[in-house]
Design a protein around this motif. Sequence first.
Motif, PDB file in Angstrom:
ATOM      1  N   GLY A 107      28.339 -20.084 -30.534  1.00 51.65           N
ATOM      2  CA  GLY A 107      28.601 -19.392 -29.285  1.00 51.65           C
ATOM      3  C   GLY A 107      30.071 -19.429 -28.933  1.00 51.65           C
ATOM      4  N   ARG A 108      30.385 -18.915 -27.771  1.00 53.22           N
ATOM      5  CA  ARG A 108      31.766 -18.755 -27.348  1.00 53.22           C
ATOM      6  C   ARG A 108      32.087 -19.666 -26.155  1.00 53.22           C
ATOM      7  NH1 ARG A 108      33.148 -14.017 -30.012  1.00 53.22           N
ATOM      8  NH2 ARG A 108      31.316 -12.790 -30.631  1.00 53.22           N
ATOM      9  N   PRO A 111      35.664 -23.102 -17.846  1.00 47.22           N
ATOM     10  CA  PRO A 111      35.108 -22.585 -16.584  1.00 47.22           C
ATOM     11  C   PRO A 111      35.301 -21.077 -16.448  1.00 47.22           C
ATOM     12  CG  PRO A 111      37.203 -23.723 -16.191  1.00 47.22           C
ATOM     13  CD  PRO A 111      36.846 -23.963 -17.633  1.00 47.22           C
ATOM     14  N   GLY A 112      34.391 -20.469 -15.693  1.00 50.34           N
ATOM     15  CA  GLY A 112      34.518 -19.057 -15.383  1.00 50.34           C
ATOM     16  C   GLY A 112      33.754 -18.131 -16.307  1.00 50.34           C
ATOM     17  N   TYR A 113      32.968 -18.688 -17.234  1.00 59.32           N
ATOM     18  CA  TYR A 113      32.217 -17.859 -18.178  1.00 59.32           C
ATOM     19  C   TYR A 113      30.728 -18.159 -18.051  1.00 59.32           C
ATOM     20  CZ  TYR A 113      36.787 -17.215 -20.357  1.00 59.32           C
ATOM     21  OH  TYR A 113      38.106 -16.915 -20.590  1.00 59.32           O
ATOM     22  N   ASP A 114      29.937 -17.116 -17.793  1.00 56.58           N
ATOM     23  CA  ASP A 114      28.487 -17.291 -17.755  1.00 56.58           C
ATOM     24  C   ASP A 114      27.909 -17.430 -19.163  1.00 56.58           C
ATOM     25  OD1 ASP A 114      28.392 -17.160 -14.977  1.00 56.58           O
ATOM     26  OD2 ASP A 114      28.187 -14.980 -14.983  1.00 56.58           O
ATOM     27  N   SER A 115      28.590 -16.819 -20.141  1.00 52.99           N
ATOM     28  CA  SER A 115      28.129 -16.884 -21.521  1.00 52.99           C
ATOM     29  C   SER A 115      29.001 -17.883 -22.273  1.00 52.99           C
ATOM     30  CB  SER A 115      28.230 -15.505 -22.185  1.00 52.99           C
ATOM     31  OG  SER A 115      27.843 -15.579 -23.536  1.00 52.99           O
ATOM     32  N   HIS A 116      28.385 -18.973 -22.716  1.00 51.95           N
ATOM     33  CA  HIS A 116      29.124 -19.991 -23.449  1.00 51.95           C
ATOM     34  C   HIS A 116      28.157 -20.704 -24.398  1.00 51.95           C
ATOM     35  CE1 HIS A 116      27.318 -22.909 -20.698  1.00 51.95           C
ATOM     36  NE2 HIS A 116      27.744 -22.184 -19.690  1.00 51.95           N
ATOM     37  N   ILE A 117      28.642 -21.682 -25.131  1.00 55.46           N
ATOM     38  CA  ILE A 117      27.847 -22.297 -26.192  1.00 55.46           C
ATOM     39  C   ILE A 117      26.580 -22.982 -25.688  1.00 55.46           C
ATOM     40  CG2 ILE A 117      29.787 -22.623 -27.761  1.00 55.46           C
ATOM     41  CD1 ILE A 117      29.866 -25.564 -26.825  1.00 55.46           C
TER      42      ILE A 117
END
Length: 225
Positions: A182-183, A213-219
């Motif tokens: 993931g990202r 912080p600030g990303y709904d899509s993450h690992i």
Amino acid sequence: MATLAVDAQDYMRSMGHVALFYPNSEDGPAAAKLLKLAGFVETQMLPFPQGNFYRFVVHDSNRSRGDGIVYLSALPAAQAAVNKAAREALGYGTDKEHEAVKALRAAVDADPEYTFHVGTLVDSFEAIEKMTLDFMDANENDPDLKGRLKVTVNRPRQGNEQIDALLDASPAFGNVTRYAYGRNGLQLFVETDLLSSGQIGDTLILEFDYVWPGYDSHILSVVEL
């Protein structure tokens, strides 16, 4: 495909504790030292003939709470006996080792998340960067931990220029060529024989994660194949 209805909850729930075991009584102090190096806070130590019992928390704010706890103690005798019998039957660590053990070892070497592991979320990039360097140094130089830690890092999938540049310039992560599923997040794995796992008493892997912080899509929110 069946789906489960999710009822509204009017209460909070958190992860309470995990119990970790060191395989030999003499390994207790070194195992505790490793957890301290990982940033866990020791709140209690009780000496027992079979080995020390420790209580750690993930953060000092959990000191008197009922969650965020890591208990550390010597492997119980009955479990140790099962591990020993399984190792002997499978030729663990010998030139006649069962192919199933070899295959498991190869799978874990390729992917530290393949089997049982314990993950902790760290909310500071600087902290996880320092942890990585500290673990590497301890494996090289610490008299109690030398040669007993295997450090592996997964960078987030490439594409975020700001994150990619930060990692490229990092003394801990600049040369990392492994990538997560993931990202926008980073994974640090520490494998050690100071902690016991599974029915053959294999090594245990501690995972430490950082999510930008600030990303709904993450690992930790979305798995990407």
